[in-house]
Write a protein that holds these residues in place. Sequence first.
Motif, mmCIF file in Angstrom:
data_model
loop_
_atom_site.group_PDB
_atom_site.id
_atom_site.type_symbol
_atom_site.label_atom_id
_atom_site.label_comp_id
_atom_site.label_asym_id
_atom_site.label_seq_id
_atom_site.Cartn_x
_atom_site.Cartn_y
_atom_site.Cartn_z
ATOM 1 N N UNK A 73 0.830 -1.207 0.000
ATOM 2 C CA UNK A 73 0.000 0.000 0.000
ATOM 3 C C UNK A 73 0.864 1.256 0.000
ATOM 4 N N UNK A 74 1.996 1.208 0.678
ATOM 5 C CA UNK A 74 2.898 2.364 0.674
ATOM 6 C C UNK A 74 3.457 2.604 -0.726
ATOM 7 N N UNK A 75 3.781 1.517 -1.427
ATOM 8 C CA UNK A 75 4.240 1.656 -2.810
ATOM 9 C C UNK A 75 3.143 2.230 -3.693
ATOM 10 N N UNK A 76 1.913 1.751 -3.473
ATOM 11 C CA UNK A 76 0.793 2.255 -4.258
ATOM 12 C C UNK A 76 0.562 3.742 -4.060
ATOM 13 N N UNK A 77 0.756 4.201 -2.830
ATOM 14 C CA UNK A 77 0.593 5.626 -2.548
ATOM 15 C C UNK A 77 1.683 6.474 -3.201
ATOM 16 N N UNK A 78 2.864 5.888 -3.359
ATOM 17 C CA UNK A 78 4.006 6.650 -3.859
ATOM 18 C C UNK A 78 4.052 6.740 -5.379
ATOM 19 N N UNK A 79 3.307 5.893 -6.076
ATOM 20 C CA UNK A 79 3.394 5.828 -7.538
ATOM 21 C C UNK A 79 2.322 6.715 -8.166
ATOM 22 N N UNK A 80 2.683 7.712 -8.963
ATOM 23 C CA UNK A 80 1.677 8.527 -9.673
ATOM 24 C C UNK A 80 0.937 7.675 -10.695
ATOM 25 N N UNK A 81 -0.365 7.907 -10.821
ATOM 26 C CA UNK A 81 -1.143 7.045 -11.716
ATOM 27 C C UNK A 81 -0.774 7.229 -13.183
ATOM 28 N N UNK A 82 -0.308 8.437 -13.588
ATOM 29 C CA UNK A 82 0.078 8.601 -14.989
ATOM 30 C C UNK A 82 1.362 7.845 -15.291
ATOM 31 N N UNK A 83 2.293 7.767 -14.304
ATOM 32 C CA UNK A 83 3.520 6.989 -14.509
ATOM 33 C C UNK A 83 3.194 5.501 -14.566
ATOM 34 N N UNK A 84 2.308 5.056 -13.682
ATOM 35 C CA UNK A 84 1.897 3.655 -13.707
ATOM 36 C C UNK A 84 1.204 3.332 -15.024
ATOM 37 N N UNK A 85 0.426 4.281 -15.544
ATOM 38 C CA UNK A 85 -0.241 4.061 -16.829
ATOM 39 C C UNK A 85 0.774 3.813 -17.937
ATOM 40 N N UNK A 86 1.856 4.583 -17.955
ATOM 41 C CA UNK A 86 2.894 4.395 -18.974
ATOM 42 C C UNK A 86 3.568 3.040 -18.821
ATOM 43 N N UNK A 87 3.847 2.631 -17.575
ATOM 44 C CA UNK A 87 4.466 1.325 -17.330
ATOM 45 C C UNK A 87 3.539 0.202 -17.788
ATOM 46 N N UNK A 88 2.255 0.326 -17.489
ATOM 47 C CA UNK A 88 1.289 -0.699 -17.904
ATOM 48 C C UNK A 88 1.230 -0.809 -19.427
ATOM 49 N N UNK A 89 1.309 0.321 -20.116
ATOM 50 C CA UNK A 89 1.316 0.286 -21.578
ATOM 51 C C UNK A 89 2.549 -0.452 -22.097
ATOM 52 N N UNK A 90 3.708 -0.148 -21.519
ATOM 53 C CA UNK A 90 4.952 -0.786 -21.970
ATOM 54 C C UNK A 90 4.926 -2.294 -21.745
ATOM 55 N N UNK A 91 4.421 -2.700 -20.569
ATOM 56 C CA UNK A 91 4.467 -4.128 -20.218
ATOM 57 C C UNK A 91 3.359 -4.909 -20.905
#
Length: 320
Positions: free
Chosen positions: A136-154
Motif C-alpha cells: 500500500x505504501x508503494x501504491x501511494x508513492x506511484x503517480x497514476x500517470x507513470x503507472x499508466x505508462x508502465x502498464x502500456x509498456x508491459x
Amino acid sequence: MSLFLLKRFVSFVATLLAASVVVFAVLEILPGNAAEVRLGPTATPEQVAALSAQLGLDRPAFARYVEWVGGYLRGDLGVSVAYDTPVWSLIAERLRVSLPLALLAMGLTVAVALSLGVYAAARHNRLGDVGVMTLSQLGLAIPNFWLAIVLILVFAVHLQWFPAGGFPGWTDDEGGSLWDGLQALMLPAVALAAVQAAILARFTRSAVLDTLREDYVRTARAKGLSRRATLWRHVLRNAMIPVITIMGLQFGNLLTSAIVVENVFVLPGIGRLVFQAIANRDLAVVRDVIMLLAGAVILINFIVDLLYAWIDPRLKGGDA
C-alpha cells in the motif's frame, strides 16, 4: 428517519448551489472570452463586441448565472462555441467512456482494498500485515500517470494483451464490441485503481482493527463463533462507516483523476473534452463539465449519508 433525510437533502441542495456559484464566478474572472478566441487575434474590437452580444456575453453576470442554472435544471446546457454542438450531447457522448472507466476502477479498488485490508487486520503485526502495508505504501508513492505508462509498456507493447490506447466503441456499429471496450478500459482502470486501493486498504485495516477491540466482538468469540465468521458477520459491517466515507470520496476522485489517465491512453472521455475545451477557450463546456463533476461528488456524498443510516440505525434519530 424523515428528519435525517430532510436535513441531508437540504444540505445536498445548499452545497450544489454553493458549488454552482463558485464554478461560475471562477470562470467569470478569467481574462478574455470565447468571442476573442473564436475570432482570433486579427479580429477588430467591433467584431469581438458583435459576437459577444450574439453569444450573450455582454449581459450582466447575474443574469447569465440565472440563465445557466435554469438551463441546467431543464437539461439545456447551451451550445459549444468550438464544436457548434449542444454541450449536453458532447458530455453524454464522452460519459459513455468516462463513467464505465470510473465504475470499473472503483470495482477493482473495492475488491482489492477490502480483501487486503481485512487480511492485514486479521494478521496484525505478522508477515501478511507487513506485506500489505508495504504494498500500500508503494501504491501511494506511484503517480497514476507513470503507472499508466508502465502498464502500456508491459501489457500492451511487450505482452500485447491489451491495446495501448484508443477506444473502439461498445457496439458493432462503432467498430467494436462490449469485450473490446472492456479491454480498452482495463489498463486505465488498473492505473486509476492502484493508488485508490492502497488508500482504501489502509483505512479498511485501521477500521477493522478498531472494531476488533469492541466488547461485542469478544462476546461473539466467547460464544464460539470462529474468527473468520466474526470478521465477516460482525466486524466488517460495523467497520464500514469510515470506509464508506473514503469510498465515496474516492469515486469522485476517480472521475477527476481520469482526466489525466484518459489523455495518456488517448480515450475520448470527459478528460480529453476538458483539455480541448480549455485550449479552445470554450468556457461553456468547461463550466458545464466542472459543474457536472462537482455535482457528481456532492451526490455521491449524499448517497453515502444515506448508507450511513442503513449501516448504523443510530444515525436515523433526529439528532443525526
